[in-house]
Design a protein around this motif. Structure first.
Motif, short mmCIF file in Angstrom:
data_model
loop_
_atom_site.label_atom_id
_atom_site.label_comp_id
_atom_site.label_asym_id
_atom_site.label_seq_id
_atom_site.Cartn_x
_atom_site.Cartn_y
_atom_site.Cartn_z
N ILE A 131 0.79 -1.17 0.00
CA ILE A 131 -0.02 0.14 0.17
C ILE A 131 0.95 1.20 0.07
CG2 ILE A 131 -1.52 1.28 1.30
CD1 ILE A 131 -2.81 -1.30 2.36
N LYS A 132 0.48 2.27 -0.86
CA LYS A 132 1.35 3.37 -0.95
C LYS A 132 0.79 4.46 -0.17
CE LYS A 132 3.19 2.65 -5.61
NZ LYS A 132 3.13 3.12 -6.98
N TYR A 133 -0.63 4.74 0.20
CA TYR A 133 -1.10 5.67 0.69
C TYR A 133 -2.08 5.00 2.05
CZ TYR A 133 0.10 7.94 -3.56
OH TYR A 133 0.75 8.49 -4.99
N GLY A 134 -1.90 5.61 2.95
CA GLY A 134 -2.78 5.54 4.27
C GLY A 134 -2.39 4.43 5.00
N LYS A 135 -1.15 4.25 4.82
CA LYS A 135 -0.50 3.18 5.96
C LYS A 135 -0.79 3.34 7.32
CE LYS A 135 2.98 1.16 2.75
NZ LYS A 135 4.57 0.96 2.68
N THR A 136 -0.52 4.29 7.69
CA THR A 136 -0.69 4.64 9.03
C THR A 136 -2.15 4.52 9.65
OG1 THR A 136 1.08 6.46 9.07
CG2 THR A 136 -0.28 6.54 11.10
#
Length: 288
Positions: free
Chosen positions: A94-99
């Motif tokens: 996943i590139k975005y929203g990992k946190t």
């Protein structure tokens, strides 16, 4: 100066030393004393030697609970490991929203065991929404907590839900530590992704995998809230855990000394299983 440094160090460590003495060594010492005495919360303990240990060894319910630990491990270890590994692999891609995703899964780990146990017991009850959906859609009803063959698997799935985010982040940290140069070299040798997974990724994540498995084994020996609140150890003692037996022994049967002896035996068994697992699977792998 050396004396000053020693006094300063001792002062800084005093809080930790006090905490350890109060919440670790004192309870451990009291536990050992209880295990070799007879006492029922009132009066002074009387020495009884190994009688409590003998009573535990002759207790059929204790051995049933230990067998349930084995059954729980057979379900829990593969399910939680595969689920955590898939979560870690998905998080890496996943590139975005990992946190946000990581924290969303981690919330399960810090949730109240009492709260989610009650929620799951209602959701998966005989006439709960899950069974109603299954019956209306597929015409089946699953005895999640009422069938002795199914109850322990259901408990294992609930505990997996609790820990998959936590274990997944541990495995994710191991994946992140593997240098990309190794994968680049593997691509030059025309090594497929599947072969990379079992020849590079998993071996180089040995420390994280062993850590996850050790934590999972610890959970298996110490599980209490889920079987106690959801099934009460039933049906037919199929989900009774050592912790449930200890609790009932100490506070319902009023035999705290026998419960103390039982806890020592269970702790020794868990340490032996963890030691054996580490001996068999732990390897020293250096990432250069």
């Amino acid at each position: 100066m050396a004396g000053y440094d020693s006094r300063t160090g001792g002062l800084l460590a005093s809080s930790w030393i006090g905490y350890s003495l109060l919440f670790w060594f004192y309870p451990l010492g009291w536990l050992v004393i209880l295990s070799v005495t007879q006492w029922q919360f009132i009066g002074s303990p009387s020495f009884s030697g190994l009688q409590n240990m003998i009573n535990v060894i002759n207790d059929k319910l204790f051995w049933t609970s230990m067998l349930n630990v084995v059954r729980f491990l057979l379900y829990y270890l593969p399910i939680v490991f595969i689920a955590s590994l898939l979560f870690a692999a998905g998080l890496k891609r996943i590139k975005y929203g990992k946190t946000f995703i990581a924290l969303s899964f981690l919330l399960a780990n810090i949730s109240s065991g009492v709260a989610y146990s009650i929620v799951f017991s209602k959701l998966f009850s005989e006439y709960g929404p899950v069974n109603l959906f299954l019956k209306e859609t597929f015409g089946v009803s699953v005895p999640w907590f009422t069938d002795p063959d199914c109850a322990m698997l259901s408990i294992a799935l609930i505990v997996t839900w609790k820990f998959v985010g936590y274990y997944g982040l541990i495995l994710y940290s191991g994946m992140q530590a593997i240098p990309n140069d190794i994968y680049s070299a593997a691509l030059l040798d025309k090594t497929g992704r599947f072969k990379q997974s079992y020849a590079i990724t998993l071996p180089m994540m040995n420390a994280q995998i062993v850590m996850v498995m050790v934590l999972a084994i610890t959970v298996a020996f110490s599980i209490f809230t889920e079987p106690y609140l959801i099934t009460g150890g039933g049906p037919l003692d199929s989900t009774t855990s050592p912790m449930v037996v200890m609790y009932e022994m100490a506070f319902q049967k009023m035999k705290p000394t026998q419960a103390a002896a039982m806890s020592i035996i269970v702790a020794a068994c868990s340490f032996m299983v963890i030691w054996l697992f580490r001996k068999l699977f732990e390897k020293n792998i250096e990432i250069v």
